[in-house]
Design a protein around this motif. Structure first.
Motif, PDB file in Angstrom:
ATOM      1  N   TYR A  43       5.484   0.307  21.948  1.00  0.00           N
ATOM      2  CA  TYR A  43       4.935   1.518  21.428  1.00  0.00           C
ATOM      3  C   TYR A  43       3.475   1.494  21.729  1.00  0.00           C
ATOM      4  CZ  TYR A  43       9.004   2.339  18.570  1.00  0.00           C
ATOM      5  OH  TYR A  43      10.450   2.560  18.299  1.00  0.00           O
ATOM      6  N   PHE A  44       2.967   1.005  22.397  1.00  0.00           N
ATOM      7  CA  PHE A  44       1.459   1.013  22.738  1.00  0.00           C
ATOM      8  C   PHE A  44       1.578   1.962  24.080  1.00  0.00           C
ATOM      9  CE2 PHE A  44       1.269  -2.737  20.227  1.00  0.00           C
ATOM     10  CZ  PHE A  44       0.488  -2.212  19.398  1.00  0.00           C
ATOM     11  N   ILE A  45       0.216   2.938  24.130  1.00  0.00           N
ATOM     12  CA  ILE A  45       0.063   3.713  25.278  1.00  0.00           C
ATOM     13  C   ILE A  45      -1.305   3.377  25.625  1.00  0.00           C
ATOM     14  CG2 ILE A  45      -0.092   6.070  26.273  1.00  0.00           C
ATOM     15  CD1 ILE A  45       1.925   6.880  23.952  1.00  0.00           C
ATOM     16  N   PRO A  46      -1.456   2.505  26.602  1.00  0.00           N
ATOM     17  CA  PRO A  46      -2.988   2.066  26.883  1.00  0.00           C
ATOM     18  C   PRO A  46      -4.125   3.430  26.960  1.00  0.00           C
ATOM     19  CG  PRO A  46      -1.495   1.205  28.595  1.00  0.00           C
ATOM     20  CD  PRO A  46      -0.741   2.113  27.631  1.00  0.00           C
ATOM     21  N   LEU A  47      -3.596   4.412  27.611  1.00  0.00           N
ATOM     22  CA  LEU A  47      -4.704   5.652  27.606  1.00  0.00           C
ATOM     23  C   LEU A  47      -5.091   6.226  26.448  1.00  0.00           C
ATOM     24  CD1 LEU A  47      -6.106   7.517  29.803  1.00  0.00           C
ATOM     25  CD2 LEU A  47      -4.187   8.767  29.943  1.00  0.00           C
ATOM     26  N   VAL A  48      -3.842   6.430  25.556  1.00  0.00           N
ATOM     27  CA  VAL A  48      -4.027   6.842  24.249  1.00  0.00           C
ATOM     28  C   VAL A  48      -5.087   5.716  23.579  1.00  0.00           C
ATOM     29  CG1 VAL A  48      -2.910   7.415  22.233  1.00  0.00           C
ATOM     30  CG2 VAL A  48      -2.189   8.114  24.372  1.00  0.00           C
ATOM     31  N   MET A  49      -4.652   4.447  23.674  1.00  0.00           N
ATOM     32  CA  MET A  49      -5.533   3.361  23.146  1.00  0.00           C
ATOM     33  C   MET A  49      -7.152   3.495  23.217  1.00  0.00           C
ATOM     34  SD  MET A  49      -5.587   0.328  21.127  1.00  0.00           S
ATOM     35  CE  MET A  49      -3.801  -0.404  21.528  1.00  0.00           C
ATOM     36  N   ALA A  50      -7.495   3.574  24.526  1.00  0.00           N
ATOM     37  CA  ALA A  50      -8.722   3.669  25.064  1.00  0.00           C
ATOM     38  C   ALA A  50      -9.410   5.113  24.360  1.00  0.00           C
ATOM     39  CB  ALA A  50      -8.853   3.771  26.453  1.00  0.00           C
ATOM     40  N   ALA A  51      -8.581   6.165  24.440  1.00  0.00           N
ATOM     41  CA  ALA A  51      -9.304   7.284  23.894  1.00  0.00           C
ATOM     42  C   ALA A  51      -9.569   7.279  22.472  1.00  0.00           C
ATOM     43  CB  ALA A  51      -8.273   8.365  24.309  1.00  0.00           C
ATOM     44  N   CYS A  52      -8.481   6.597  21.665  1.00  0.00           N
ATOM     45  CA  CYS A  52      -8.749   6.543  20.058  1.00  0.00           C
ATOM     46  C   CYS A  52      -9.976   5.380  19.907  1.00  0.00           C
ATOM     47  CB  CYS A  52      -7.295   5.795  19.754  1.00  0.00           C
ATOM     48  SG  CYS A  52      -6.299   7.057  19.554  1.00  0.00           S
ATOM     49  N   LEU A  53     -10.043   4.432  20.572  1.00  0.00           N
ATOM     50  CA  LEU A  53     -11.262   3.415  20.642  1.00  0.00           C
ATOM     51  C   LEU A  53     -12.534   4.381  20.692  1.00  0.00           C
ATOM     52  CD1 LEU A  53     -10.105   0.159  22.335  1.00  0.00           C
ATOM     53  CD2 LEU A  53     -10.871   0.349  19.998  1.00  0.00           C
ATOM     54  N   VAL A  73       1.085  13.509  22.719  1.00  0.00           N
ATOM     55  CA  VAL A  73       1.986  14.405  23.034  1.00  0.00           C
ATOM     56  C   VAL A  73       1.417  15.166  24.391  1.00  0.00           C
ATOM     57  CG1 VAL A  73       2.637  16.721  22.494  1.00  0.00           C
ATOM     58  CG2 VAL A  73       3.016  14.865  20.622  1.00  0.00           C
ATOM     59  N   ALA A  74       0.113  15.409  24.283  1.00  0.00           N
ATOM     60  CA  ALA A  74      -0.532  15.895  25.585  1.00  0.00           C
ATOM     61  C   ALA A  74      -0.331  15.138  26.745  1.00  0.00           C
ATOM     62  CB  ALA A  74      -1.867  15.893  25.288  1.00  0.00           C
ATOM     63  N   ASP A  75      -0.345  13.904  26.726  1.00  0.00           N
ATOM     64  CA  ASP A  75      -0.070  12.912  27.898  1.00  0.00           C
ATOM     65  C   ASP A  75       1.184  13.066  28.451  1.00  0.00           C
ATOM     66  OD1 ASP A  75      -0.755  11.021  29.776  1.00  0.00           O
ATOM     67  OD2 ASP A  75       0.385   9.579  28.689  1.00  0.00           O
ATOM     68  N   ALA A  76       2.270  12.905  27.487  1.00  0.00           N
ATOM     69  CA  ALA A  76       3.636  13.346  27.879  1.00  0.00           C
ATOM     70  C   ALA A  76       4.340  14.623  28.351  1.00  0.00           C
ATOM     71  CB  ALA A  76       4.465  12.861  26.716  1.00  0.00           C
ATOM     72  N   GLY A  77       3.309  15.547  27.711  1.00  0.00           N
ATOM     73  CA  GLY A  77       3.776  17.106  28.360  1.00  0.00           C
ATOM     74  C   GLY A  77       4.917  17.702  27.494  1.00  0.00           C
ATOM     75  N   SER A  78       5.161  16.900  26.381  1.00  0.00           N
ATOM     76  CA  SER A  78       6.550  17.278  25.295  1.00  0.00           C
ATOM     77  C   SER A  78       6.450  16.569  24.267  1.00  0.00           C
ATOM     78  CB  SER A  78       7.843  17.094  26.042  1.00  0.00           C
ATOM     79  OG  SER A  78       8.100  15.761  26.054  1.00  0.00           O
ATOM     80  N   ALA A  79       6.812  17.297  23.108  1.00  0.00           N
ATOM     81  CA  ALA A  79       6.762  16.635  21.801  1.00  0.00           C
ATOM     82  C   ALA A  79       8.008  15.928  21.433  1.00  0.00           C
ATOM     83  CB  ALA A  79       6.389  17.504  20.801  1.00  0.00           C
ATOM     84  N   SER A  80       8.147  14.668  21.016  1.00  0.00           N
ATOM     85  CA  SER A  80       9.446  14.384  20.513  1.00  0.00           C
ATOM     86  C   SER A  80       9.206  13.259  19.311  1.00  0.00           C
ATOM     87  CB  SER A  80      10.216  13.647  21.461  1.00  0.00           C
ATOM     88  OG  SER A  80       9.762  12.201  21.805  1.00  0.00           O
ATOM     89  N   LEU A  81       9.818  12.947  18.595  1.00  0.00           N
ATOM     90  CA  LEU A  81       9.523  12.100  17.372  1.00  0.00           C
ATOM     91  C   LEU A  81       9.188  10.783  17.721  1.00  0.00           C
ATOM     92  CD1 LEU A  81       9.337  11.409  14.252  1.00  0.00           C
ATOM     93  CD2 LEU A  81      11.699  10.914  14.599  1.00  0.00           C
ATOM     94  N   GLU A  82       9.788  10.391  19.063  1.00  0.00           N
ATOM     95  CA  GLU A  82       9.328   8.931  19.614  1.00  0.00           C
ATOM     96  C   GLU A  82       7.978   9.039  20.213  1.00  0.00           C
ATOM     97  OE1 GLU A  82      10.886   5.864  22.901  1.00  0.00           O
ATOM     98  OE2 GLU A  82      12.002   7.487  22.730  1.00  0.00           O
ATOM     99  N   ILE A  83       7.769  10.000  21.001  1.00  0.00           N
ATOM    100  CA  ILE A  83       6.240  10.097  21.445  1.00  0.00           C
ATOM    101  C   ILE A  83       5.139  10.176  20.377  1.00  0.00           C
ATOM    102  CG2 ILE A  83       4.918  11.598  22.831  1.00  0.00           C
ATOM    103  CD1 ILE A  83       7.360  12.364  24.324  1.00  0.00           C
TER     104      ILE A  83
END
Length: 98
Positions: A9-19, A52-62
């Motif tokens: 469940y970890f997305i490194p790019l999102v982790m860096a941005a949230c930090l 959601v922005a990184d994946a380009g689509s919105a799903s519950l998993e993302i």
């Protein structure tokens, strides 16, 4: 208890941005009105939106992956800041003994 399933469940790019977002909220003087208790919720929301922005689509998993990553960035920041403070306290103690 095996928590290795959380690794999916970890997305490194999102982790860096949230930090970066969390650091800015904590240290920019004009954001002082935001209480520390709201930072995890803000980062969970930011993580979900960034995923959601990184994946380009919105799903519950993302959305869940992004929110978990945002919350994990809060924990990572706290662990890192405690490590730095502990190290600096130890350094201060060593200097006073001299």
């Amino acid at each position: 208890m095996d928590i290795s399933f959380l690794n999916a469940y970890f997305i490194p790019l999102v982790m860096a941005a949230c930090l970066v977002i969390g650091y800015c909220i904590k240290h920019i003087s004009w954001l002082y009105r935001i209480s520390n208790e709201y930072i995890p919720a803000i980062l969970a929301l930011c993580g979900a939106l960034l995923a959601v922005a990184d994946a380009g689509s919105a799903s519950l998993e993302i959305i869940i992956k992004g929110a978990v990553t945002g919350l994990a960035s809060t924990g990572l920041y706290e662990a890192f800041s405690q490590l730095i403070n502990k190290h600096s306290e130890r350094k201060d103690c060593d200097e006073t003994k001299k």
